[in-house]
Design a protein around this motif. Structure first.
Motif, PDB file in Angstrom:
ATOM      1  N   GLU A   1     -22.831 -42.079  -5.085  1.00 56.89           N
ATOM      2  CA  GLU A   1     -23.300 -41.852  -3.719  1.00 56.89           C
ATOM      3  C   GLU A   1     -22.621 -41.054  -2.718  1.00 56.89           C
ATOM      4  OE1 GLU A   1     -24.146 -45.499  -1.746  1.00 56.89           O
ATOM      5  OE2 GLU A   1     -25.229 -46.500  -3.306  1.00 56.89           O
ATOM      6  N   ASP A   2     -21.242 -40.749  -3.058  1.00 58.11           N
ATOM      7  CA  ASP A   2     -20.473 -39.867  -2.503  1.00 58.11           C
ATOM      8  C   ASP A   2     -21.010 -38.291  -2.837  1.00 58.11           C
ATOM      9  OD1 ASP A   2     -18.878 -41.690  -1.286  1.00 58.11           O
ATOM     10  OD2 ASP A   2     -17.066 -41.334  -2.277  1.00 58.11           O
ATOM     11  N   THR A   3     -21.344 -38.235  -4.114  1.00 58.83           N
ATOM     12  CA  THR A   3     -21.757 -36.773  -4.526  1.00 58.83           C
ATOM     13  C   THR A   3     -23.203 -36.598  -3.786  1.00 58.83           C
ATOM     14  OG1 THR A   3     -20.634 -37.044  -6.530  1.00 58.83           O
ATOM     15  CG2 THR A   3     -22.561 -35.630  -6.543  1.00 58.83           C
ATOM     16  N   LEU A   4     -23.939 -37.603  -3.784  1.00 59.06           N
ATOM     17  CA  LEU A   4     -25.358 -37.381  -3.472  1.00 59.06           C
ATOM     18  C   LEU A   4     -25.227 -37.015  -1.862  1.00 59.06           C
ATOM     19  CD1 LEU A   4     -28.506 -37.673  -3.712  1.00 59.06           C
ATOM     20  CD2 LEU A   4     -28.178 -40.258  -2.746  1.00 59.06           C
ATOM     21  N   ALA A   5     -24.287 -37.592  -0.951  1.00 52.70           N
ATOM     22  CA  ALA A   5     -24.114 -37.279   0.400  1.00 52.70           C
ATOM     23  C   ALA A   5     -23.558 -35.962   0.555  1.00 52.70           C
ATOM     24  CB  ALA A   5     -22.989 -38.393   0.796  1.00 52.70           C
ATOM     25  N   TYR A   6     -22.769 -35.554  -0.233  1.00 55.77           N
ATOM     26  CA  TYR A   6     -22.107 -34.120  -0.322  1.00 55.77           C
ATOM     27  C   TYR A   6     -23.343 -33.093  -0.332  1.00 55.77           C
ATOM     28  CZ  TYR A   6     -19.318 -30.030  -1.036  1.00 55.77           C
ATOM     29  OH  TYR A   6     -18.614 -28.823  -0.895  1.00 55.77           O
ATOM     30  N   VAL A   7     -24.090 -33.221  -1.665  1.00 58.46           N
ATOM     31  CA  VAL A   7     -25.040 -32.200  -1.989  1.00 58.46           C
ATOM     32  C   VAL A   7     -26.082 -31.922  -0.806  1.00 58.46           C
ATOM     33  CG1 VAL A   7     -24.250 -32.318  -4.445  1.00 58.46           C
ATOM     34  CG2 VAL A   7     -26.440 -33.698  -3.500  1.00 58.46           C
TER      35      VAL A   7
ATOM     36  N   ARG B   1     -30.018 -23.391   1.962  1.00 56.21           N
ATOM     37  CA  ARG B   1     -30.593 -24.621   1.882  1.00 56.21           C
ATOM     38  C   ARG B   1     -29.594 -25.601   1.083  1.00 56.21           C
ATOM     39  NH1 ARG B   1     -34.894 -25.204  -3.174  1.00 56.21           N
ATOM     40  NH2 ARG B   1     -34.168 -23.425  -4.605  1.00 56.21           N
ATOM     41  N   PRO B   2     -29.792 -27.083   1.336  1.00 50.04           N
ATOM     42  CA  PRO B   2     -28.813 -27.648   0.664  1.00 50.04           C
ATOM     43  C   PRO B   2     -28.668 -27.660  -0.868  1.00 50.04           C
ATOM     44  CG  PRO B   2     -30.212 -29.209   2.187  1.00 50.04           C
ATOM     45  CD  PRO B   2     -30.709 -27.634   2.347  1.00 50.04           C
ATOM     46  N   VAL B   3     -27.581 -27.530  -1.566  1.00 41.37           N
ATOM     47  CA  VAL B   3     -27.255 -27.453  -2.708  1.00 41.37           C
ATOM     48  C   VAL B   3     -28.097 -28.397  -3.701  1.00 41.37           C
ATOM     49  CG1 VAL B   3     -25.283 -25.882  -2.586  1.00 41.37           C
ATOM     50  CG2 VAL B   3     -25.228 -28.599  -2.979  1.00 41.37           C
ATOM     51  N   GLY B   4     -28.242 -29.654  -3.178  1.00 41.06           N
ATOM     52  CA  GLY B   4     -28.865 -30.730  -3.666  1.00 41.06           C
ATOM     53  C   GLY B   4     -30.448 -30.706  -4.196  1.00 41.06           C
ATOM     54  N   THR B   5     -30.927 -29.570  -3.292  1.00 46.46           N
ATOM     55  CA  THR B   5     -32.342 -29.419  -3.544  1.00 46.46           C
ATOM     56  C   THR B   5     -32.653 -28.418  -4.587  1.00 46.46           C
ATOM     57  OG1 THR B   5     -32.430 -27.385  -1.907  1.00 46.46           O
ATOM     58  CG2 THR B   5     -32.967 -29.726  -1.045  1.00 46.46           C
ATOM     59  N   PHE B   6     -31.616 -27.995  -5.426  1.00 47.15           N
ATOM     60  CA  PHE B   6     -31.754 -26.852  -6.454  1.00 47.15           C
ATOM     61  C   PHE B   6     -32.153 -27.956  -7.541  1.00 47.15           C
ATOM     62  CE2 PHE B   6     -29.618 -24.087  -3.662  1.00 47.15           C
ATOM     63  CZ  PHE B   6     -30.545 -22.951  -3.661  1.00 47.15           C
TER      64      PHE B   6
ATOM     65  N   LEU C   1     -17.178 -36.990 -12.946  1.00 51.38           N
ATOM     66  CA  LEU C   1     -17.049 -35.809 -13.628  1.00 51.38           C
ATOM     67  C   LEU C   1     -18.164 -35.018 -12.824  1.00 51.38           C
ATOM     68  CD1 LEU C   1     -16.093 -36.363 -17.327  1.00 51.38           C
ATOM     69  CD2 LEU C   1     -14.818 -35.076 -15.467  1.00 51.38           C
ATOM     70  N   GLU C   2     -19.671 -35.480 -12.819  1.00 47.43           N
ATOM     71  CA  GLU C   2     -20.570 -34.810 -12.182  1.00 47.43           C
ATOM     72  C   GLU C   2     -20.218 -34.556 -10.800  1.00 47.43           C
ATOM     73  OE1 GLU C   2     -22.844 -33.374 -13.513  1.00 47.43           O
ATOM     74  OE2 GLU C   2     -24.244 -34.395 -14.516  1.00 47.43           O
ATOM     75  N   GLY C   3     -19.677 -35.786 -10.312  1.00 51.14           N
ATOM     76  CA  GLY C   3     -19.190 -35.259  -8.726  1.00 51.14           C
ATOM     77  C   GLY C   3     -18.194 -34.165  -8.616  1.00 51.14           C
ATOM     78  N   ILE C   4     -17.266 -33.897  -9.397  1.00 50.14           N
ATOM     79  CA  ILE C   4     -16.205 -32.964  -9.305  1.00 50.14           C
ATOM     80  C   ILE C   4     -17.205 -31.521  -9.566  1.00 50.14           C
ATOM     81  CG2 ILE C   4     -14.517 -31.545 -10.654  1.00 50.14           C
ATOM     82  CD1 ILE C   4     -13.342 -33.922  -9.486  1.00 50.14           C
ATOM     83  N   GLN C   5     -18.136 -31.575 -10.610  1.00 52.08           N
ATOM     84  CA  GLN C   5     -18.683 -30.298 -10.680  1.00 52.08           C
ATOM     85  C   GLN C   5     -19.803 -30.018  -9.529  1.00 52.08           C
ATOM     86  OE1 GLN C   5     -18.069 -28.487 -13.725  1.00 52.08           O
ATOM     87  NE2 GLN C   5     -19.766 -26.813 -13.080  1.00 52.08           N
ATOM     88  N   MET C   6     -20.157 -30.944  -9.064  1.00 58.17           N
ATOM     89  CA  MET C   6     -21.325 -30.379  -8.233  1.00 58.17           C
ATOM     90  C   MET C   6     -20.492 -29.983  -6.688  1.00 58.17           C
ATOM     91  SD  MET C   6     -24.356 -33.144  -8.819  1.00 58.17           S
ATOM     92  CE  MET C   6     -24.993 -33.202 -10.478  1.00 58.17           C
ATOM     93  N   MET C   7     -19.544 -30.903  -6.419  1.00 63.58           N
ATOM     94  CA  MET C   7     -18.492 -30.565  -5.379  1.00 63.58           C
ATOM     95  C   MET C   7     -17.800 -29.243  -5.391  1.00 63.58           C
ATOM     96  SD  MET C   7     -17.585 -34.354  -4.334  1.00 63.58           S
ATOM     97  CE  MET C   7     -16.602 -33.920  -2.839  1.00 63.58           C
ATOM     98  N   GLY C   8     -17.905 -28.692  -6.414  1.00 62.34           N
ATOM     99  CA  GLY C   8     -17.348 -27.385  -6.564  1.00 62.34           C
ATOM    100  C   GLY C   8     -15.681 -27.702  -6.263  1.00 62.34           C
ATOM    101  N   GLY C   9     -15.289 -26.560  -5.612  1.00 62.98           N
ATOM    102  CA  GLY C   9     -13.784 -26.638  -5.288  1.00 62.98           C
ATOM    103  C   GLY C   9     -13.437 -27.773  -4.598  1.00 62.98           C
ATOM    104  N   MET C  10     -14.138 -28.316  -3.831  1.00 60.80           N
ATOM    105  CA  MET C  10     -14.017 -29.402  -2.890  1.00 60.80           C
ATOM    106  C   MET C  10     -13.730 -30.591  -3.636  1.00 60.80           C
ATOM    107  SD  MET C  10     -13.207 -30.602   0.187  1.00 60.80           S
ATOM    108  CE  MET C  10     -13.707 -29.403   1.330  1.00 60.80           C
ATOM    109  N   GLY C  11     -14.414 -30.744  -4.751  1.00 56.43           N
ATOM    110  CA  GLY C  11     -14.211 -31.925  -5.884  1.00 56.43           C
ATOM    111  C   GLY C  11     -12.608 -31.856  -6.439  1.00 56.43           C
ATOM    112  N   TYR C  12     -12.069 -30.811  -6.506  1.00 61.04           N
ATOM    113  CA  TYR C  12     -10.856 -30.853  -6.840  1.00 61.04           C
ATOM    114  C   TYR C  12      -9.660 -31.053  -5.789  1.00 61.04           C
ATOM    115  CZ  TYR C  12     -12.134 -29.149 -11.371  1.00 61.04           C
ATOM    116  OH  TYR C  12     -12.829 -28.721 -12.537  1.00 61.04           O
ATOM    117  N   THR C  13     -10.188 -31.237  -4.616  1.00 63.14           N
ATOM    118  CA  THR C  13      -8.961 -31.355  -3.374  1.00 63.14           C
ATOM    119  C   THR C  13      -8.835 -32.979  -3.318  1.00 63.14           C
ATOM    120  OG1 THR C  13     -10.689 -31.472  -1.864  1.00 63.14           O
ATOM    121  CG2 THR C  13      -9.909 -29.344  -2.394  1.00 63.14           C
ATOM    122  N   VAL C  14      -7.739 -33.364  -2.860  1.00 69.08           N
ATOM    123  CA  VAL C  14      -7.230 -34.487  -2.422  1.00 69.08           C
ATOM    124  C   VAL C  14      -8.317 -34.953  -1.164  1.00 69.08           C
ATOM    125  CG1 VAL C  14      -5.314 -36.087  -1.431  1.00 69.08           C
ATOM    126  CG2 VAL C  14      -5.046 -34.278  -3.224  1.00 69.08           C
TER     127      VAL C  14
END
Length: 379
Positions: A257-263, A271-276, A332-345
């Motif tokens: 759900e956190d990943t979904l909200a981000y994309v 456009r939102p990256v989640g639409t790709f 892991l999918e969250g990290i990948q889909m959030m890109g650089g933000m996925g690695y940040t605290v």
């Protein structure tokens, strides 16, 4: 049997969510409750949940609990994990509580289970430096002496050891016969002279080495039957693996759900990256996997309640395998889909990844679960 929640269970879930929103609904609140994210258990939160009756959902009323079933406890654990309530000790605590419930004397049950219901964590000491997945190879000794046992040896990877008042020690009382014979359970007060607890530095998991040096406990600390500890452990695997599965299900839901909200809000190329489709199809698959896993966890939890004495090695191992691997995949999918933000605290997903990784190792690794399932298939 129905997988639909009763009105009472729906009300309980709503109450947990309301509690979480109020007490730890923001990242700032959670950081304040966990020493900046360095701990996973907050005693004040535990006390408040105990007052609401949530920590004794599956504990009988005579020990201070609510007298519900494992499914009720799993609903709480799932929501606890999903809402990131800082009660990281409770999964292990509940697993150990059920061992006490099934095998301890009345006096020990009242002592330990009463404390669990009131919010005090407890721990179990099985693993050793040379004994992990092969529990039967453990060497920690419980030597019979007048009136009790003398304990010597080292245990490692002990969750809650630094928080607990009691440790359920799994030790060897005899070397004769099969390696699974001569294993005994003892309830050991942490304040017993001769016990030393040392924290193990990890990437986030709070675990400890526990050393026993001529520590002595009385015969009344015996849990179950001397020499039958292995069979007692096997009898508790349904509960253990379903509890772990419920927590992992909550973690998977949160990561998804956190990943979904981000994309949905992060835009690139107009456009939102989640639409790709590269992301939307993967999220569709994750949503499907989460629903399948929810049905599996809830179904097996209810079947355990309906058949409390029946061993379900295949089903229980499937629950742990599927839920913990899904939680890891979702993070892991969250990290990948959030890109650089996925690695940040600040992004929060790296913390979720650290939280889910132990699930595929602790309590029987995914490889061990696959072995168990394969054996039930005659392989």
């Amino acid at each position: 049997m129905s997988l639909q929640l009763t009105d009472e269970q729906q009300s309980m879930v709503s109450t947990i969510r309301e509690f979480a929103a109020k007490e730890c609904g923001t990242r700032e609140q959670r950081l304040a409750l966990t020493d900046g994210g360095r701990t996973h258990h907050n005693s004040q939160i535990a006390g408040k949940l105990a007052d609401l009756g949530f920590l004794g959902l599956s504990i009988p009323e005579e020990y201070g609990g609510a007298g519900g079933g494992l499914f009720d406890a799993c609903l709480f654990l799932e929501e606890m994990a999903y809402n990131q309530i800082p009660l990281g000790s409770f999964g292990v605590t509940l697993i150990v509580a059920h061992i006490y419930l099934n095998f301890a004397s009345e006096d020990v049950k009242k002592e330990v289970l009463g404390a669990v219901v009131a919010g005090t964590p407890t721990a179990v000491a099985m693993s050793e430096p040379g004994s992990g997945s092969d529990v039967g190879s453990l060497r920690c000794k419980a030597e019979k002496v007048d009136g009790g046992y003398r304990l010597n040896g080292q245990k490692t990877w002990i969750s809650n050891g630094h928080l607990a008042d009691h440790i359920l020690l799994v030790a060897r009382t005899s070397d004769s016969g099969d390696k699974h014979q001569g294993i005994t359970m003892l309830s050991v007060p942490v304040a017993t002279p001769g016990i030393e607890i040392r924290p193990i530095a990890t990437m986030g998991l709070e675990v400890n080495d526990v050393f026993f040096t001529d520590a002595e406990v009385g015969q009344e600390r015996l849990v179950g039957v001397e020499g039958q500890g292995w069979m007692q452990l096997m009898a508790g695997l349904n509960t253990e693996r379903v509890i772990v599965g419920a927590i992992a299900l909550g973690q998977a839901r949160r990561a998804f759900e956190d990943t979904l909200a981000y994309v949905k809000t992060r835009e690139q190329f107009g456009r939102p990256v989640g639409t790709f489709q590269a992301l939307s199809h993967r999220l569709a698959e994750l949503a499907t996997e989460i629903e399948c896993t929810r049905l599996l966890v809830h179904d097996v939890a209810q079947r355990v309640d309906e058949n409390p004495g029946k061993l379900m090695p295949r089903e229980a191992s499937m629950v742990k395998l599927k839920a913990t691997e899904l939680a890891k995949a979702a993070a892991l999918e969250g990290i990948q889909m959030m890109g650089g933000m996925g690695y940040t605290v600040e992004g929060g997903m790296e913390e979720q990844l650290r939280a889910v990784l132990p699930g595929t190792i602790a309590g029987g690794s995914s490889e061990i679960q696959r072995d168990i399932i394969a054996k039930t298939l005659g392989l």
